[in-house]
Structure formats: C-alpha cells, structure tokens
Design an enzyme around this catalytic site. Structure first.
Site, PDB file in Angstrom:
ATOM      1  N   GLY A 555     -30.900 -27.729 -30.211  1.00  0.00           N
ATOM      2  CA  GLY A 555     -31.339 -26.413 -29.772  1.00  0.00           C
ATOM      3  C   GLY A 555     -30.367 -25.340 -30.190  1.00  0.00           C
ATOM      4  N   GLY A 558     -28.812 -18.965 -26.349  1.00  0.00           N
ATOM      5  CA  GLY A 558     -28.341 -17.604 -26.494  1.00  0.00           C
ATOM      6  C   GLY A 558     -26.852 -17.531 -26.757  1.00  0.00           C
ATOM      7  CG  PHE A 559     -24.505 -17.789 -24.172  1.00  0.00           C
ATOM      8  CD1 PHE A 559     -25.588 -18.064 -23.362  1.00  0.00           C
ATOM      9  CD2 PHE A 559     -23.858 -16.574 -24.033  1.00  0.00           C
ATOM     10  CE1 PHE A 559     -26.019 -17.149 -22.432  1.00  0.00           C
ATOM     11  CE2 PHE A 559     -24.298 -15.654 -23.091  1.00  0.00           C
ATOM     12  CZ  PHE A 559     -25.377 -15.933 -22.294  1.00  0.00           C
ATOM     13  CB  VAL A 562     -27.605 -27.251 -27.487  1.00  0.00           C
ATOM     14  CG1 VAL A 562     -27.356 -28.377 -26.517  1.00  0.00           C
ATOM     15  CG2 VAL A 562     -27.500 -25.920 -26.787  1.00  0.00           C
ATOM     16  CG  ASP A 673     -31.976 -16.167 -21.589  1.00  0.00           C
ATOM     17  OD1 ASP A 673     -33.134 -15.691 -21.617  1.00  0.00           O
ATOM     18  OD2 ASP A 673     -31.450 -16.715 -22.562  1.00  0.00           O
TER      19      ASP A 673
END
Ligand code: NAG
Ligand code: NAG
Ligand code: NAG
Ligand code: NAG
Ligand code: NAG
Ligand code: NAG
Ligand code: NAG
Length: 862
Positions: A555, A558-559, A562, A673
């Site tokens: 994935g 937003g940060f 993953v 989020d």
C-alpha cells in the site's frame, strides 16, 4: 461567591469604671474593656478586633477583620457567633480577673459569651493581644513567651483558615479545629457546611453538608500519604506572583492537623485566606495590594470529579476537558453495574467481573496515578512492609486493596488496608503511589494477556537477532568491521537521544555479549517494560521486507509506503516507511511513538514497534490478513461475503475504535484520514482502524485547531476542514458518516453519481431519506437477511454525522449509544454538507491495498 460583610460599628456605651484601650492599641489588660465602636489594631495594622453588626442581623458580634480591606470588609473570626449582643449599643468585652474574655450586654447587664477559663493561674500582667497573624491571644503574664498563651482564637476557628492556623484534632488538649460556614451573610452562626479532619485509617479532610438529618460528605481531600493529600494539587504548582505557599499535614499519635503558610513573602501587602462559604465551596482568596481581593480564586470542589464518591464503588472519575467525556471508569477487573451497552455509565459503581476466591486464587492489580479511596474505615499498620501487607490482605477475605501508608520522600513505608468498598477515586497523575487492588488471579491473567503477547514478540525478536548474528558471524569479520563504525554512530545517537533506558533494544552485534540476554530476561519480568516500545533494527527490517522490495509493497498511505514483512521466524508484520516529511527529532519521534503504542483497543491496529536509523522512520504494525475494508465493500465479488450482520458489526467496531481515540484514550487523537482503506480487517473480520496518530507525529500535539497542511482524502473531508483547515473530532465524525453510508450502500461517496438526478452519495441518501425510501440505499448484494431497523438507524446516524454544522454532529459516545440501542430517540437530520472536491485524478490508498482511484491528499492551504 465572595462573602461580603458590612461592618456596622457600634456607638459607645457608658461604662465609666472600666479602663479602655487607646486608639491603635493591640492589647487590653485585666479588667480593661472594649466598648461599642472601639477597636484593637494589630501591631502592623493588618487586623482589627471589635464589635460589628451585620446589616439585617440579630445584633453585635465580637470579631476580627482585615484593617486595610475597606471595599469588601471581611471578618475572619467571630467570638460569639451563636450569641449576639442583642442591644447593639451596649456591647462590652473585658478580660476578667480569672483570665476569661467576657462579652457583656451593657444595657441588659447580662453575660452573653465567655471564653474558657485558663487552666493555669493568671498574673496581674495578663493581657489579651491581637497579633498580626490575626490570632487573638490571652497571655497569663506579660512575658510574651509561647508558654504564656492561656487561650487563643486560632484554637476556635469559625469559617476561615488563616496562614498558620491548624485544622485538625489535638488529642492531648481535646481541641477539634474545623471551619463551618456562616448561616447567612447576616448571621455568623454555624451554617450548612463544615470542613473537618476525619481521623480514620489515614488522615483525610472532608467537607460535610449538615443540612440533612445525618451529615453527608460533599468533598474529600483524599487521604494524606505522608507526602500529599492525594486529591488536591500541591499549591506550589501554581503559587501567586512573589509568594510561595507551603502546606503540610502533621500527623502524630497526639495530634493531626493541616496547616499552610506563606514561605516567602516578597510582597508584604499580600493577604490570603481559606474559607468555607455558604454555598458549600472551599475558597482560597488572596489580595496582592492588601486593599481588595483578587478577582481570581481557587475553589473546591473544583470539577465534577471532586464531588464525593460521584462514580460509586470500585469506579474512578476521569476529568476531561470536554463535556463529552464519560467521567466514570471501572477499575480493571470490574464492570459497570448500570444497564448494559457499550455506552456504560459507571456512576452507580462497578462490580467484579470475577468474584474473589478468598484463597490462593487471588492476586493484586497495581493502579497508579489515582486519588486514594476514602480511608475512613481503612486500617493502618505503620510498621508493616509492603510484602507483609500483601500477605495480611490475602489473609482476610474482606480486604479489598492495600497500599503503603507513608510514601514520604518517595520511600514506601507502612501499610494501609481497605476492607470497605473503594470509594471516591479519581485519576490524578500527580499521585505517585501504587494502590494494589485485589482481584481473582484469573482476572489478572486476562488483564496481563496483552503484555504477555508483547513478551512473546520480544522472544521472537531475540530469536531473530540470534539468527541474524549467527549469519553475520559466519559471513565473517570483515562484515563486522565495516558495520562497527556504523554501529558506533548508531549507539551514540541512541545514547544521546535517550534519557530513559529502553529495555528492549535490538542491535546487530551484541548477541555475543552474554550479559545482554541476562539483562533482558531480568527486565522482561518487570512491570515497567509494558510501557516501552520495541526498537527494531534497520537491518532486520531490510531482511524482513527484502530491502523494501517493490513486490512486497502492499500500500501507499498518506505518510509513506507500506510493506508486508516476514520476520525470520515467519511472523508477518506490516512495515510503514514514513516519508521524510516529519520535522520531529529522534527524541520527540520516539516519545510520540511510545504514546501511540499505548493506545490499545480491539478496534485499532496495534503498533508493534518502530525503527529509527538516521533519516529513516519506520513503524511496524501487526499484519491484517483480510486487508482493508474497501477491498470488500467496493469489490463486485467480495462484497457478497459481507452480510448485513457483518457490516453492522464492522460499523460498530469502527465507532468503538474512534470513541476510544476521541474520548477514552489518555490523550485525544483526531484521526484526520478516516476512510474505508484505513479500516483493516483481521482474520475474523474484526475492523481495526489504522494510521491513527500519525498526523499527530507530523503536526505535534494539536487537538482542535487550524492547520495549514490539510491531511485527508477527498470525499471524506468535512467542509470546514477541506476549505478552512479547521479540524476537530467533528471532522472525523463527518468522515465516519460518509464511511457508514459507503458500508451500507457498497458504493463510494466519491465517484458515486446518480446520473439522472446529478446527486452524490450524501445528497442521494438525503433525498431517499426525505422520501422515506432509505431502504433503497441498501447494497443489493446483501440479500434478504437484514434487520430493517438496524439499517435505518445506521443511515439515520450517518446523516446526523454529515451535517454541515460541526456542532450538530453527534459525538462518538452518542453515536455508539445510538447505534447499539434500539430505543434511543435520534434527532432529525438536516440536509447534509455539499461534497468537496471535484478532482478525480487522485488515488486513494493505505497499506492493504494499492488502488488507483482516490488518494490521501496534502493540501498546503494559503
Ligand atoms: C465611636 O462612637 C462615638 C460616639 O457615638 C463617636 O463620637 C466616635 O466618632 C465613634 N468612633 C468611630 C471610630 O467611629
Ligand atoms: C437598647 O438600649 C437603649 C439604651 O438603653 C434603649 O433605649 C433601647 O430600648 C434598647 N433596645 C433594646 C432592643 O433593648
Ligand atoms: C449587673 O449585674 C451584676 C450581677 O449580675 C451586679 O452585681 C451589678 O451590680 C449589675 N450592674 C448594674 C449596673 O446593674
Ligand atoms: C467541629 O468542631 C467542633 C468543636 O470543636 C466539634 O464539636 C465538632 O464535632 C467538629 N465537627 C466535625 C465534623 O469534626
Ligand atoms: C518560590 O519557590 C520557587 C521554587 O522553590 C523558587 O524558585 C521561587 O523563587 C520562590 N518564590 C519566591 C517569591 O520566593
Ligand atoms: C512518614 O515518614 C516520614 C519519614 O520517615 C516521617 O518523618 C513521617 O512522620 C511519617 N509520617 C507519618 C504520618 O507517619
Ligand atoms: C465506614 O463504616 C461506617 C460504619 O460501618 C459506614 O457507615 C461508612 O459508610 C463507611 N465508610 C466508608 C467510606 O466506607
């Protein structure tokens, strides 16, 4: 409410035979008198003593008041509070030949009040003197020595405690000193409220309400533990400018009292007092200029949690900053007595989840940072060590808890044992005393389960480290030498960034040190380690993710991306590699991660550890086998797997996870989020909210604020957040509403387009709601099995959540209640917010999915 007492000074009466003080005198001698409007004034002119008549009152009273405070005359002591001189014109006070103060009604020629006669003889030099402390002292001789004090007003407080006065019990003299409010502002006779010491097990001060047939406790200071009153913030924490207070409780077999003093008087005009007023408030008021009282003051009870035993037995009160907070929580191992449902109210107290065995099958759960329970009926064994105390408690089935009785100086001594129900506790982080609550051993094992799981992970990691080190050893020394320099740097960084020792640390070259393992084992049994977060080594992460291989990526959140990782032992983890936007340093980052790791809830993804290496910031989570919610609800094939019951459980689970973040965790977390791809599903399809708290790491400790950087996803963002950058719990609630509609309909809010009517999902839902056709929203792939009422309730709640006005959106606590209660009446929803964001090129993702339809977006506003 400050007490205002106008003083009406009296006319002089004739009493020719008695000598009188000259103006400004601070004392009278034997057979001298104060008549009518005459007053004594203390040496430095701070206090005055004389008769006063409250307007509308029953007569004249002998009192002491501040000389300099004119605007708001304040009486601090009254002699004859029950016995006024009815004919105010003829009030006289004399120091009689036997050393008593006598108040005489000169008109009626009657004695209305007199003080107790001194036990020792009086010399002709005896005086009655008003001191600058506000104490009126009868001395048996003229020496002025402390031993000459035959009587003093400080022994008979009325409603005011001045610096230096004692509140408590003297068993030698039999004097009990307490303060009781006036009946009314015109009547100083004893009123409704008394603040007094109760010498139970541990000394504790209570505010009593005398208005009932039996006196009831209104407020308690918390037991004195040798160091502090466990329910009162130490005064030093917020002392006045230029002045420091010190408060003490002195406790010995003969005498126990509370007193306070001004330890440093840089400002000579400073005045302060502590008073119990007619409304049942204990107030500390002060004056900086000595002429008028400051507008600010401190009052107790200070907040709802200060109400005595407001949460009932075995429950503690948690004072939050919002009204939304549910104030009562059960102690671990206890459950609420009030009706079922997740929206529990523990104010009726809590009951054991598992009853005590009263034998070997019991243990103790340690609670810290808590106002100690009412210790009136507790038993103290001063000489007993804590371990003996534990044994003592186990011996009696009625023992409910124990603690050290004296933690003065941070050392635990003695033992206090509670046999009554534990009452009047509140969360108070300033209290650093452990309270050991007795529970059935099976209950303790259940409570310890998460910690054990963590220990297991530690053992797993040790094994992994050992293997890695083995491989390294085989690989040869050259590898070791090249690593050495790097490791040295790494260690130095850790050293400089850590003041606390993290018990769990993985390094690639330490396995050969036998002491390390030993140290580790020893620590792993301690309770402290539960708070610490495993630090993973970067090399280990490299190995687990195959150096962040692209095919391991699951994935893009937003940060940062993953990755799925597999530890050497086969244990699967999700590894989030944060993008380098964080402005935080190592220490702040680590503290933040530790805080977030403490957020543990069934409906939150667990953070297992982190890795910090130079620029790298990596978070390691538990791996979720069923990926994210959006891979189900938006997938033509898989959505059929989600029955209505499952969907409803998922909605409730998300709500509970958010409730925990918003209202029940130690600090408030706003997710910012929330969306279908940030809800992960475990093997049993239990929903787990992920990515919470990361916004906080980037933004610092803001809870409700304005932000320049809008982090969120179009389609889920509330209008005020997307447009103005205003975020609060209510913006999460908006996102939750959107999410619920998506789960019910199986359609994305973004991208949903009712072609004929040109409506987005929210407006479409609103239209059907108005037409009473809400059931049409339900995803067809759900089939025939569902509960209409549940579906409608979910839609109803969702519509409440997407209200344009943040203030109209319900809080998570009400949402959980509305969802789970069949009888709750819900307010009517308003027209939902217009959707934000026409952008269609964004992509959304999180770990668990890479899906190119919508994304988390960072907008730099302004
Ligand atoms: C006290 O009363 C006398 C007689 O009424 C009056 O003359 C005098 O001014 C009063 N003194 C004060 C300080 O009020
Ligand atoms: C108080 O004393 C004055 C003077 O002797 C007298 O005139 C008055 O009636 C008395 N008042 C009361 C209520 O006794
Ligand atoms: C006041 O009463 C006492 C005894 O009660 C008596 O000895 C005294 O003479 C009385 N004085 C006046 C002025 O009436
Ligand atoms: C307060 O003090 C009075 C007088 O010493 C005593 O009679 C009373 O019992 C005390 N009240 C309490 C609640 O301790
Ligand atoms: C009050 O106490 C603090 C800490 O002990 C000290 O730093 C401060 O100077 C004191 N203030 C005064 C006015 O003495
Ligand atoms: C608590 O311990 C300290 C230190 O030994 C001692 O000075 C103090 O008197 C003790 N307090 C009580 C209430 O026993
Ligand atoms: C202490 O014991 C008395 C008498 O049994 C009881 O009325 C009271 O409620 C108890 N107080 C507490 C705090 O348990």
């Amino acid at each position: 409410m400050r007490r205002t007492r106008a003083l009406a000074l009296l006319l002089a009466a004739t009493a020719a035979l008695l000598s009188r003080p000259a103006t400004g005198d601070d004392r009278i001698g034997l057979t001298a008198s104060i008549i009518g409007n005459q007053t004594l004034e203390s040496a430095n002119g701070i206090f005055k003593l004389g008769f006063f008549s409250p307007p509308g009152g029953k007569g004249a009273y002998l009192g002491i008041w501040y000389a300099s405070i004119q605007s708001d005359p304040t009486v601090v002591w009254v002699a004859n509070r029950r016995d006024p001189v009815v004919n105010t014109t003829g009030a006289i006070v004399t120091l009689s030949a036997d050393g008593r103060l006598v108040i005489v009604d000169g008109q009626q020629n009657t004695t209305v009040w007199s003080s107790a006669a001194p036990t020792r003889g009086i010399t002709p030099g005896a005086t009655a003197q008003l001191l600058d402390s506000g104490n009126f002292v009868v001395r048996s001789d003229g020496s002025g020595s402390p031993g000459s004090v035959a009587w003093q007003s400080f022994d008979y407080p009325t409603d005011t405690l001045l610096p230096g006065m004692k509140l408590g019990v003297d068993l030698r003299s039999g004097i009990t000193r307490n303060i009781t409010s006036w009946s009314s502002s015109s009547d100083p006779s004893p009123g409704r409220y008394t603040f007094a010491l109760v010498l139970g097990g541990l000394p504790e001060f209570f505010l009593f309400d005398n208005s009932m047939t039996a006196t009831t406790k209104v407020y308690a200071s918390g037991p004195w533990n040798g160091q502090m009153l466990t329910g009162v913030p130490p005064p030093g924490a917020k002392s006045q400018v230029g002045v420091n207070f010190s408060t003490t409780v002195f406790s010995s077999p003969e005498e126990t009292y509370y007193t306070y003093s001004i330890t440093n008087r840089a400002n000579p005009s400073f005045l302060t007092q502590f008073v119990v007023d007619g409304t049942g408030q204990l107030q500390r008021i002060w004056s900086d200029d000595g002429r008028s009282w400051s507008k600010t003051k401190k009052s107790y009870p200070a907040d709802p949690c200060d109400s005595y035993a407001s949460c009932g037995a075995f429950s503690y009160c948690v004072y939050g900053d919002g009204q939304s907070r549910r104030p009562c929580s059960c102690l671990p191992g206890f459950k609420s007595r009030s009706p079922q449902g997740p929206f529990q109210d523990s104010s009726k107290g809590c009951a054991r989840t598992t009853s005590l065995t009263c034998g070997d099958g019991d243990g103790f759960w340690r609670v810290n940072g808590m106002k100690l329970p009412d210790a009136t009926n507790a038993t103290v064994h001063a000489g007993m060590a804590l371990e003996q105390c534990r044994q003592e408690c186990l011996r009696s089935c009625s023992c409910k808890a124990y603690a050290a009785s004296n933690v003065s100086g941070g050392v635990s001594r003695g033992c206090v044992i509670w046999t009554a129900d534990l009452l009047d506790m509140r969360e108070y982080t300033m209290v650093v005393q452990d309270l050991y609550v007795r529970l059935a051993q099976s209950e303790i094992d259940a409570l310890n389960a998460p910690a054990r799981r963590r220990r297991l992970i530690k053992n797993v990691v040790i094994a992994v480290v050992t293997i890695i080190c083995g491989i390294l050893a085989v690989a040869g020394c050259c590898c070791f030498w090249t690593n050495k320099a790097r490791w040295k740097r790494h260690t130095e960084m850790e050293k400089s960034s850590e003041s606390d020792d993290t018990p769990f640390r993985v390094r690639n070259s330490t396995a050969s040190n036998p002491a390390w393992g030993q140290w580790f084992d020893q620590n792993s049994t301690g309770a402290e380690d539960e708070l610490d977060l495993p630090l993973f080594d970067l090399e280990m992460i490299f190995a687990a993710t195959n150096r962040f291989a692209a095919n391991n990526q699951i994935g893009e959140g937003g940060f940062g991306p993953v990755y799925m990782g597999r530890l050497e032992d086969g244990h699967e983890v999700a590894v989030k590699r944060l993008s380098r936007r964080s402005v935080q340093g190592v220490v702040e980052f680590k503290n933040e991660v530790k805080l977030i790791a403490k957020l543990q809830h069934r409906n939150l993804v667990r953070l297992l550890g982190c890795c910090i290496d130079e620029e790298e910031r990596i978070l390691i989570y538990e791996y979720m086998h069923n990926k994210s919610l959006d891979t189900f609800i938006f997938d033509e094939g898989k959505r059929k797997l989600l029955s209505w019951n499952k969907r409803f459980d998922i909605i409730l689970g998300i709500a509970r996870g958010l409730l925990y973040l918003h209202e029940d965790s130690r600090f408030r977390i706003i997710h910012r989020d929330l969306k279908a791809s940030n809800v992960l599903l475990d093997r049993n399809m239990v929903p787990k909210v992920s990515d919470f708290g990361i916004a906080r790491m980037f933004e610092g400790d803001q809870t409700t604020a304005y932000t320049k950087k809008v982090i969120g996803t179009f389609g889920y963002m509330s209008p005020e957040y997307a447009m103005d950058g205003v975020f609060s719990m209510k913006s999460d609630i908006f996102s939750f509403g959107v999410l619920v509609l998506e789960i019910v309909t199986g359609r994305r809010n973004r991208g949903f387009y009712e072609s004929e009517l040109n409506l987005n999902l929210l407006r479409y839902a609103w239209m059907l709601w108005k037409e009473g056709r809400s059931m049409d929203l339900l995803d067809e792939s759900i089939g025939d099995i569902f509960d209409d009422m549940e579906v409608l309730r979910c839609i109803h709640v969702a519509l409440l959540c997407v209200d344009v006005e943040p203030k109209n959106r319900p809080l998570m606590s009400s949402i959980v209640m509305m969802l789970s209660s069949e009888t709750a009446t819900l307010p009517q929803p308003n027209e939902p917010a217009v959707n934000i964001g026409k952008n269609t090129s964004d992509t959304e993702s999180s770990y668990g999915i890479t899906d190119n339809s919508v994304t988390t977006t960072t907008i730099e506003a302004r």
